[in-house]
Each structure stands twice: as structure tokens, then as C-alpha cells.
Scaffold this active site. Structure first.
Site, PDB file in Angstrom:
ATOM      1  N   SER A  10     -56.169  96.327  60.039  1.00  0.00           N
ATOM      2  CA  SER A  10     -55.188  96.843  59.059  1.00  0.00           C
ATOM      3  C   SER A  10     -54.075  97.223  59.674  1.00  0.00           C
ATOM      4  O   SER A  10     -54.049  97.549  60.911  1.00  0.00           O
ATOM      5  CB  SER A  10     -55.976  98.035  58.248  1.00  0.00           C
ATOM      6  OG  SER A  10     -57.157  97.597  57.777  1.00  0.00           O
TER       7      SER A  10
HETATM    8  N1  SAH Z   1     -61.001  98.053  59.438  1.00  0.00           N
HETATM    9  C1  SAH Z   1     -61.071  96.716  59.868  1.00  0.00           C
HETATM   10  C2  SAH Z   1     -60.865  95.696  58.684  1.00  0.00           C
HETATM   11  C3  SAH Z   1     -61.112  94.661  58.763  1.00  0.00           C
HETATM   12  S1  SAH Z   1     -60.873  93.512  57.421  1.00  0.00           S
HETATM   13  C4  SAH Z   1     -59.996  96.624  61.172  1.00  0.00           C
HETATM   14  O1  SAH Z   1     -59.206  97.371  61.169  1.00  0.00           O
HETATM   15  O2  SAH Z   1     -60.445  95.676  61.763  1.00  0.00           O
HETATM   16  C5  SAH Z   1     -62.299  94.061  56.326  1.00  0.00           C
HETATM   17  C6  SAH Z   1     -63.629  93.645  56.761  1.00  0.00           C
HETATM   18  O3  SAH Z   1     -64.676  94.174  55.567  1.00  0.00           O
HETATM   19  C7  SAH Z   1     -63.854  92.368  57.107  1.00  0.00           C
HETATM   20  O4  SAH Z   1     -64.408  92.305  58.671  1.00  0.00           O
HETATM   21  C8  SAH Z   1     -64.885  91.650  56.179  1.00  0.00           C
HETATM   22  O5  SAH Z   1     -66.034  90.750  56.930  1.00  0.00           O
HETATM   23  C9  SAH Z   1     -65.548  93.038  55.725  1.00  0.00           C
HETATM   24  N2  SAH Z   1     -66.232  93.040  54.642  1.00  0.00           N
HETATM   25  C10 SAH Z   1     -65.947  92.443  53.323  1.00  0.00           C
HETATM   26  N3  SAH Z   1     -66.988  92.561  52.563  1.00  0.00           N
HETATM   27  C11 SAH Z   1     -67.900  93.505  53.083  1.00  0.00           C
HETATM   28  C12 SAH Z   1     -69.086  94.064  52.430  1.00  0.00           C
HETATM   29  N4  SAH Z   1     -69.400  93.748  51.407  1.00  0.00           N
HETATM   30  N5  SAH Z   1     -69.807  94.792  53.315  1.00  0.00           N
HETATM   31  C13 SAH Z   1     -69.301  95.331  54.883  1.00  0.00           C
HETATM   32  N6  SAH Z   1     -68.470  94.670  55.301  1.00  0.00           N
HETATM   33  C14 SAH Z   1     -67.401  94.053  54.374  1.00  0.00           C
END
Ligand code: SAH
Length: 230
Positions: free
Chosen positions: A77
């Protein structure tokens, strides 16, 4: 004896050139200009080596205020959004000890939370992404974290209630399972919406029920059902 300040590991952590302290400070100034007021949140962002959470080829962009790819079609993010969501979580009237994060990704937001809360519980549906974060975070000194490869729509029943829940992927509607796992006074910060656009929502559990606020327009990857064990 080698002064630990100058060991290769800590030099990498501190960063050089485009990842230096001066570059990081510029980002923090920018976040402040954009309206982030919580100095504790800003100082944690300043101290956290974002360049070590992404591919080395992208490290020179680590302290720009943009989202970046982290593999598996996911993104780390944008720092402003990380700061904003963190600020919302810690603005509540209660002491925020236990935080649940949905979407570990590369673990950057996890690292920020772990410096402000007593314990962080983090869920990621893609096992390989979480495995990397699970190695990286303790290596950088962030240890007050529990990891689960699972579906965030279910929350983490055995560790509830949480004083804060932060979701870093966008569902179409607020999952009731998550609001049910909030402690009284606790806050859920979550991007909600599909094709027509997403907005951040803050849902606070009160003595009477739930308080809801609509906030900034945002763009997150979709929150998807089910876990991927590879
Ligand atoms: N906070 C992270 C954001 C990653 S993007 C960072 O800064 O790196 C969002 C993440 O949410 C992805 O890795 C995706 O695989 C995860 N995600 C999506 N749906 C999800 C769910 N139902 N349960 C757990 N993780 C999920």
C-alpha cells in the site's frame, strides 16, 4: 570488533542514496502536509525500512508515496494510506493492545502496527506471500506478531476480541464476522466497494451497537474468498 552500526546488515537497514534517512524524512514531511497528525505514527513510518519489504529492483522507489507490486498480482500500500488507516485505528478512546490485520502481503503494514500495538495478528490468504513476510519481519526485529494462512472473511475467532481490525483488501460489503470480533470501543478500518469505487469506512463498536463513518476514496486489490495454501 565491528561496530554494529556499520555492519553490512544495519547499513542495509538504514539504507543509502535513494533509501537514505534524508529521503525517508522527505516522505514524512509530505505525509504531514497531507494531513497526518499523529506524531507517533509518523515516527514509526520514519523508522521502518520500506525498501526492505519490496524487490531490490524497486528499492529506489520505496520512499515515494506510491503503491508498488509485491508479486502474485498484489501491491504494497501507498505510505499515505498506511499512515491514514493506522492513525484511524489508534484514534479510538480505548488503549489499542490487540490488532488484527487482514492481508499481510509483504508485511509492511504489519511492521508499522507491531511498533504501536502490544500484539498483532495477521491473516493472509496466499501462503507464499505470508511465508516471506513471516521470515522478513522477525529478521528486522518485529516479533510481537502471530501469523495465519487463512480467509480473512472469517476473522480469527480464537483470539478475539480485537481493539483494532485493519483490512488491506476491499470487500463489496462490511463482513459482519469482523465487526463481531471487535472489543467495545474497538475500531474496524476497511476499504469497501467494487467496480464503482471504494471508500474507507471506520466502524466503532459502542455500548449501543456500531458507529459508522465514511471516509476517503481509495483503491485496494479486491478481498477474495478462500485461502491458497501454496
Ligand atoms: N498490507 C499489505 C497489502 C497487501 S495487498 C502490504 O502492504 O503489503 C492485499 C493483500 O490482501 C494481498 O496480499 C491479498 O492476497 C490479501 N487478501 C485478499 N483477500 C484476502 C482474504 N480474504 N483473507 C486474507 N488476505 C486476503
Amino acid at each position: 570488533m565491528v561496530d554494529p552500526k556499520f555492519s553490512p546488515k544495519s547499513r542495509r537497514r538504514e539504507g543509502i542514496g535513494m533509501t537514505s534517512q534524508r529521503t525517508r524524512r522527505r516522505l514524512i514531511d509530505r505525509l504531514r502536509e497531507q494531513g497526518i497528525v499523529n506524531e507517533k505514527v509518523l515516527s514509526v513510518l520514519l523508522d521502518t525500512p520500506r525498501h526492505l519489504f519490496i524487490d531490490e529492483a524497486l528499492a529506489h522507489k520505496a520512499y515515494e508515496d506510491t503503491a508498488l507490486p509485491i508479486g502474485q498480482s498484489q501491491t504494497i500500500s501507498q505510505p499515505f494510506i498506511v499512515a491514514l488507516m493506522t492513525e484511524f485505528i489508534f484514534k479510538s478512546d480505548i488503549t489499542v493492545k490487540k490488532v488484527l490485520e487482514i492481508g499481510t502481503g509483504c508485511g509492511y503494514q504489519t511492521a508499522i502496527l507491531s511498533q504501536l500495538a502490544t500484539w498483532v495478528f495477521t491473516i493472509e490468504r496466499i501462503a507464499s506471500l505470508q511465508a516471506e513476510a513471516k521470515q522478513r519481519l522477525p529478521n528486522l526485529g518485529y516479533r510481537n506478531i502471530s501469523y495465519l494462512n487463512g480467509d480473512g472473511f472469517l476473522g480469527w475467532e480464537s483470539n478475539q476480541p480485537f481493539d483494532g481490525i485493519i483490512v488491506t483488501a476491499a470487500p463489496e460489503a462490511v463482513p459482519q464476522t469482523l465487526t463481531a470480533q471487535l472489543s467495545q470501543g474497538g475500531r474496524l478500518v476497511i476499504p469497501v466497494g467494487g467496480g464503482e469505487g471504494q471508500r474507507l469506512r471506520i466502524i466503532t463498536r459502542t455500548a449501543r451497537g456500531f458507529d459508522e463513518q465514511q471516509r476517503e476514496a481509495v483503491r485496494f486489490v479486491p478481498m477474495l474468498n478462500g485461502k491458497i495454501s501454496l
